[in-house]
Each structure stands twice: as C-alpha cells, then as structure tokens.
Design a protein around this motif. Structure first.
Motif, PDB file in Angstrom:
ATOM      1  N   UNK A  21       0.831  -1.206   0.000  1.00 11.69           N
ATOM      2  CA  UNK A  21       0.000   0.000   0.000  1.00 11.69           C
ATOM      3  C   UNK A  21       0.864   1.255   0.000  1.00 11.69           C
ATOM      4  N   UNK A  22       1.928   1.249   0.808  1.00 14.38           N
ATOM      5  CA  UNK A  22       2.824   2.411   0.829  1.00 14.38           C
ATOM      6  C   UNK A  22       3.499   2.609  -0.522  1.00 14.38           C
ATOM      7  N   UNK A  23       3.876   1.506  -1.186  1.00 13.49           N
ATOM      8  CA  UNK A  23       4.483   1.608  -2.516  1.00 13.49           C
ATOM      9  C   UNK A  23       3.482   2.185  -3.509  1.00 13.49           C
ATOM     10  N   UNK A  28       1.639   6.794  -6.720  1.00 11.55           N
ATOM     11  CA  UNK A  28       0.581   7.749  -7.063  1.00 11.55           C
ATOM     12  C   UNK A  28       1.050   9.179  -6.843  1.00 11.55           C
ATOM     13  N   UNK A  29       1.774   9.409  -5.770  1.00 13.24           N
ATOM     14  CA  UNK A  29       2.292  10.750  -5.499  1.00 13.24           C
ATOM     15  C   UNK A  29       3.304  11.164  -6.575  1.00 13.24           C
ATOM     16  N   UNK A  30       4.191  10.246  -6.961  1.00 12.64           N
ATOM     17  CA  UNK A  30       5.157  10.548  -8.021  1.00 12.64           C
ATOM     18  C   UNK A  30       4.444  10.872  -9.329  1.00 12.64           C
ATOM     19  N   UNK A  32       1.352  12.043  -9.693  1.00  9.73           N
ATOM     20  CA  UNK A  32       0.666  13.331  -9.599  1.00  9.73           C
ATOM     21  C   UNK A  32       1.662  14.482  -9.712  1.00  9.73           C
ATOM     22  N   UNK A  33       2.851  14.345  -9.128  1.00 12.18           N
ATOM     23  CA  UNK A  33       3.869  15.387  -9.254  1.00 12.18           C
ATOM     24  C   UNK A  33       4.339  15.487 -10.700  1.00 12.18           C
ATOM     25  N   UNK A  34       4.511  14.352 -11.351  1.00 13.57           N
ATOM     26  CA  UNK A  34       4.951  14.359 -12.751  1.00 13.57           C
ATOM     27  C   UNK A  34       3.899  15.017 -13.646  1.00 13.57           C
ATOM     28  N   UNK A  35       2.616  14.674 -13.423  1.00 11.48           N
ATOM     29  CA  UNK A  35       1.548  15.289 -14.221  1.00 11.48           C
ATOM     30  C   UNK A  35       1.465  16.788 -13.962  1.00 11.48           C
ATOM     31  N   UNK A  36       1.668  17.195 -12.699  1.00 14.73           N
ATOM     32  CA  UNK A  36       1.642  18.622 -12.372  1.00 14.73           C
ATOM     33  C   UNK A  36       2.812  19.344 -13.037  1.00 14.73           C
TER      34      UNK A  36
END
Length: 124
Positions: A21-23, A28-30, A32-36
C-alpha cells in the motif's frame, strides 16, 4: 526454551500488505507530481486519478459479475443433472420375501427370523 517471539502469518501478511500500500501511494504521489510538472493543475490530477480508480473498480465489478453468473449457471447445470432419473431406476423396487416364501426355502430356521407362529420356534 527460546524466548524469542515469532511473528504470526497474519502479521506477516499485514506487513506485506502495508508495504504494498505504501508503494502504491508513493507511486501515485510521483505520478501526480509528474503530471503537475507537465502543466496539469492539481485539481485535474486528482480528478484524473479518481477516474482511473473508478474505472478499475468498474472493471473488477464487471469481471466479478460474469464470474458469479458462470458459477450460478454451473450450479444450475449441476442441479439439473442431479435431478435426472435413469430409466432403469423407474421400475426397480426393493422387494422383501414374505414369511410364507421364507418358510419354503431350504435351511429355514424360525428362530433366526423370529417366526413365533412356526411350530419349530423355540423361545429361550
């Protein structure tokens, strides 16, 4: 006697699930940052991630529906097969001989058959 406590299978599975789950959250965070960084606003990134999650959930429900339908049809076919009668069993009936038929057989012993009306019956 060993004083070390051993980790249970349930706890080991919980740790594995937690690492997975942590992975997933880190990925997902990576993403979202890449898309941003590509110029998509954070609200759009959040909506896009939710859409992807809902599509994945819909696909899981779709697969579960067809699996349940196949299971139901398999159970219905098994029930139908169990309900079928074989033609050889229709006229078969277990018939027990009457006491008169037993008396005519050779080696008949009234004590074995508890035939109290026979003249050779002996009550012990």
């Amino acid at each position: 006697m060993s004083r070390t406590t051993r980790i249970s299978t349930a706890e080991r599975l919980g740790h594995s699930f937690g690492r997975g789950w942590r992975a997933y959250v880190r990925g997902e965070r990576r993403l979202s940052i890449w898309l941003a960084s590509k110029g998509i606003p954070m609200a759009g990134v959040a909506v896009l991630l939710w859409v992807v999650k809902l599509v994945a959930l819909g696909l899981l429900f779709y697969a579960a529906f067809w699996l349940a339908l196949l299971l139901l049809l398999g159970l219905a076919a098994a029930g139908w097969a169990m309900d079928q009668q074989h033609p050889a069993e229709d006229d078969y009936e277990l018939q027990y001989p009457t006491i008169e038929e037993l008396r005519t057989t050779s080696g008949y012993d009234p004590n074995l058959h508890n035939d109290t009306s026979h003249e050779m019956y002996q009550d012990d």
